[in-house]
Design an enzyme around this catalytic site. Structure first.
Site, PDB file in Angstrom:
ATOM      1  N   ASP A  26     -13.408 -17.100  21.960  1.00 49.26           N
ATOM      2  CA  ASP A  26     -12.472 -17.184  20.798  1.00 49.26           C
ATOM      3  C   ASP A  26     -12.987 -16.733  19.373  1.00 49.26           C
ATOM      4  OD1 ASP A  26     -11.075 -18.445  22.953  1.00 49.26           O
ATOM      5  OD2 ASP A  26     -10.890 -20.319  21.921  1.00 49.26           O
ATOM      6  N   SER A  83      -6.553 -16.507  26.834  1.00 48.90           N
ATOM      7  CA  SER A  83      -7.315 -17.085  25.824  1.00 48.90           C
ATOM      8  C   SER A  83      -8.209 -15.999  24.986  1.00 48.90           C
ATOM      9  CB  SER A  83      -8.905 -17.558  26.729  1.00 48.90           C
ATOM     10  OG  SER A  83      -8.674 -18.782  27.275  1.00 48.90           O
ATOM     11  N   GLU A 108     -15.521 -20.704  26.192  1.00 48.03           N
ATOM     12  CA  GLU A 108     -13.916 -20.634  25.602  1.00 48.03           C
ATOM     13  C   GLU A 108     -14.140 -20.260  24.188  1.00 48.03           C
ATOM     14  OE1 GLU A 108     -10.506 -20.643  26.902  1.00 48.03           O
ATOM     15  OE2 GLU A 108     -10.635 -19.817  25.297  1.00 48.03           O
TER      16      GLU A 108
END
Ligand code: NAG
Ligand code: NAG
Ligand code: NAG
Length: 609
Positions: free
Chosen positions: A297, A511, A293
């Site tokens: 990001d 996400s 994640e």
């Protein structure tokens, strides 16, 4: 508290009254335990809880009024953001609340020297053993286990307070909070999603001027072409900033970022980002502990907005922990910890993206309201706060269709769509997902309507227009027509060419969408700051008015959820067969799948500078 002699007589009069009132204990909060948790046994009475006590903010209404005025492009105060001190003054509690809570804490032997207070004094934290917390809150703490992950937490389902402090406390956590704040990164090779992508990638590029390879994998270049940031040269990098939050011990890895830059943004290869550890958040640079994640990001947010300076916060507090360890751990309320940290800073990056969320219904309402108000404080200070809208369509955000659910956890098991928090907070900008070129809604795009938060004024007409297009009675009872609708906007979500643990890998999810929109917002801020204009701050009132024409309206596709086989079996038990496969559709104008659409940087820049 020091007591002067002249007060003593008066105080002794009050004391009698207080003793009498303290005898009366009233329930403050009571929750149902969300599905998937089991009670293991009594909590170790010596385990330390870091109790965070939220005192009421009597002037919050005024703060909200300021926020809406300074964020409304048609208001004369547009862009006049408040200072840290002004915001703190607007959220500080009454002195009577401070005194009342101090007195209550003192009655349990707790003193000022043991407290930690937020600058506005609207939060006070104190570390106490479970045994003391049980007396203070007239409750029993248990050890609970999350079946799927094995995570353990110390929680209760109800707590009570003496009547005389009831009105002086909004919320005390961690007590009843069972939210899991899971990261919303999803991998490509998941059953179902791979299929729809292949299907879609056959479609033609149409009129959009984007590399053919972008139908196979999304890169920074694809996004720059699609959202028209290509060729823009940031000028205000000395003033501007873009922040990404990480939770659950997700480490943003420098080596992966470098590999990503080598393949996608070569000019950025020697650049890095600023790291902050919040509440003991780790920063383990061992490559095999890099977070998917966090990698997704930062790589796309910082890559697309390069050379805008990037910040990454790693916030600690992840289960599992050792339940009989007396050290305070596992508060599992990371947003409050992060907000605490960031609101204390004098200088905050003007754009912040977060790709974590949980079902609104697993977050106790009082706590959700306080956290949401924290985001309003950031907005009032000129910060744009973005959240991924979730990866479960209208269902519980579980991206595995086999376990998707749409039932309330209030003990009644009511069949209904499940909104996500914080995307459902009206003071954040919630980002849904699209895919393919030309773009359509991605089926997992989280969207719907809040049960906690009323529809804010800025989106009333956009939402009314959407609802008016639904057949009469459509999904009545499945969602809250009066609630805050989300997402607000959207962006590509699938499949992103990311670097993780030293290798290239395709990842997806809303996400991915939130950092992309955040990067575009950061570039818009750059254009404004370069002209000595204030940053955009809280975006929504602007986006739903002047901004509407700066988005590519997504009118095709729908989200999914509540439509799997296992689910339908449960549905037919309830006699609801006719409601199989319920979802929201993308339409012209705002919709609860893709919001207002995907950003067109050139159009938005023209509108906003
Ligand atoms: C306080 O705790 C006792 C013992 O568990 C319980 O019987 C009582 O109902 C509680 N009172 C409130 C107001 O929670
Ligand atoms: C990165 O740093 C290396 C070593 O200092 C240098 O040779 C190279 O030109 C730099 N690359 C860029 C794109 O700045
Ligand atoms: C972090 O890295 C070290 C090696 O440098 C390793 O031993 C450790 O287990 C890692 N993980 C955590 C969570 O600290």
């Amino acid at each position: 508290m020091r007591i002067t002699s002249s007060c003593i007589a008066l105080l002794s009069l009050y004391a009698q009254r207080i003793v009498a009132l303290s005898d009366v204990i009233l329930v403050k909060e009571s929750v149902e335990v969300p599905e998937g948790w089991v009670k293991v046994g009594r909590a170790n009475v010596g385990h330390t809880l870091n109790l965070r006590i939220g005192l009421p903010q009597p002037n919050f209404g005024l703060l909200e009024q300021h926020l809406y005025e300074i964020s409304d492009p048609h208001h004369e105060r547009y862009g006049n953001h408040l200072s840290k001190e002004e915001v703190e003054a607007l959220v500080s509690p009454h002195q009577t609340s401070l005194d009342s809570v101090d007195q209550w804490l003192a009655s349990h032997g707790l003193r000022e020297i043991q407290f930690t207070r937020s600058p506005a004094k609207d939060w006070v934290s104190v570390k106490v053993p479970v045994a003391v917390a049980e007396t203070m809150l007239n409750t029993t703490f248990y050890l609970w286990k999350h079946l799927e992950s094995g995570d353990l937490v110390v929680r209760t389902t109800m707590y009570s307070l003496p009547r005389d402090v009831h009105d002086h406390i909004d919320v005390i956590q961690p007590t009843t909070i069972f939210a899991r704040w899971k990261a919303m990164a999803t991998t490509l090779h998941r059953p179902g999603h791979g299929d729809f992508f292949k299907e879609k990638s056959k479609s033609k590029l149409g009129a959009v001027d984007v590399d053919l390879s972008c139908t196979e994998a999304i890169t920074v270049k694809c996004l720059a072409q699609l959202y028209k940031t290509a060729g823009y040269v940031p000028k205000a990098t000395n003033k501007n900033g873009l922040g990404i939050t990480g939770y659950l011990e997700q480490f943003a890895n420098f080596a992966d970022l470098r590999s990503f830059y080598e393949s996608q943004v070569p000019e950025a290869v020697n650049s890095s980002f600023t790291f902050f550890s919040v509440n003991g958040g780790l920063n383990n640079q061992t490559l095999d502990e890099a977070g998917e994640e966090a990698g997704l990001d930062i790589q796309f947010a910082f890559g697309l907005s390069y050379p805008t300076p990037g910040t990454f916060w790693s916030t600690g507090g992840r289960p599992p922990f050792i339940p009989d360890n007396t050290a305070p751990t596992n508060d599992n309320e990371p947003y409050a910890d992060w907000l605490d940290f960031v609101l204390k800073q004098g200088k905050i990056p003007q754009t912040i993206s977060t790709s974590y969320a949980d079902h609104e219904q697993t977050v106790p309402e009082a706590y959700a309201r306080r956290v949401c108000r924290g985001f309003a404080q950031l907005g009032a200070r000129g910060v744009s706060v973005l959240f991924a809208s979730g990866d479960g369509g209208v269902s519980d955000g579980n991206s595995d269709p086999k376990t998707q659910q749409c039932f309330s956890n209030d003990g009644k098991n009511t069949y209904k769509f499940l909104p996500m928090f914080p995307p459902s907070c009206p003071y954040v900008t919630s980002v849904g997902g699209t895919f393919g070129i030309p773009e359509v809604a991605v089926p997992f795009s989280g969207g719907g309507f809040s049960y906690y938060f009323a529809q804010p004024p800025y989106q009333k007409s956009a939402v009314a227009s959407y609802l008016s297009k639904l057949p009469p009675g459509h999904y009545d009872g499945l969602y809250n027509r009066e609630g805050r609708g989300f997402p607000d906007v959207s962006a590509q979500s699938y499949p992103f060419q990311t670097w993780w643990k030293g290798e290239a890998l395709l990842l997806g999810g809303t996400s991915a969408s939130s950092p992309v929109v955040a990067a575009v917002v950061a570039l818009l801020n750059d254009a404004r700051l370069a002209k000595n204009l204030p940053p955009l701050g809280f975006l929504n009132p602007l986006l739903y008015s002047k901004g509407v024409n700066g988005f590519n309206d997504i009118t095709e596709g729908n989200n999914v959820g509540c439509g799997t086989l296992g689910f339908n079996v449960r549905l037919s038990c309830l006699g609801l067969q006719s409601l199989t496969f319920p979802y929201f559709k993308a339409t012209a104008g705002w919709d609860p799948v893709t919001g207002l659409g995907t950003p067109d940087f050139l159009k938005l820049k023209k509108l906003f500078t």
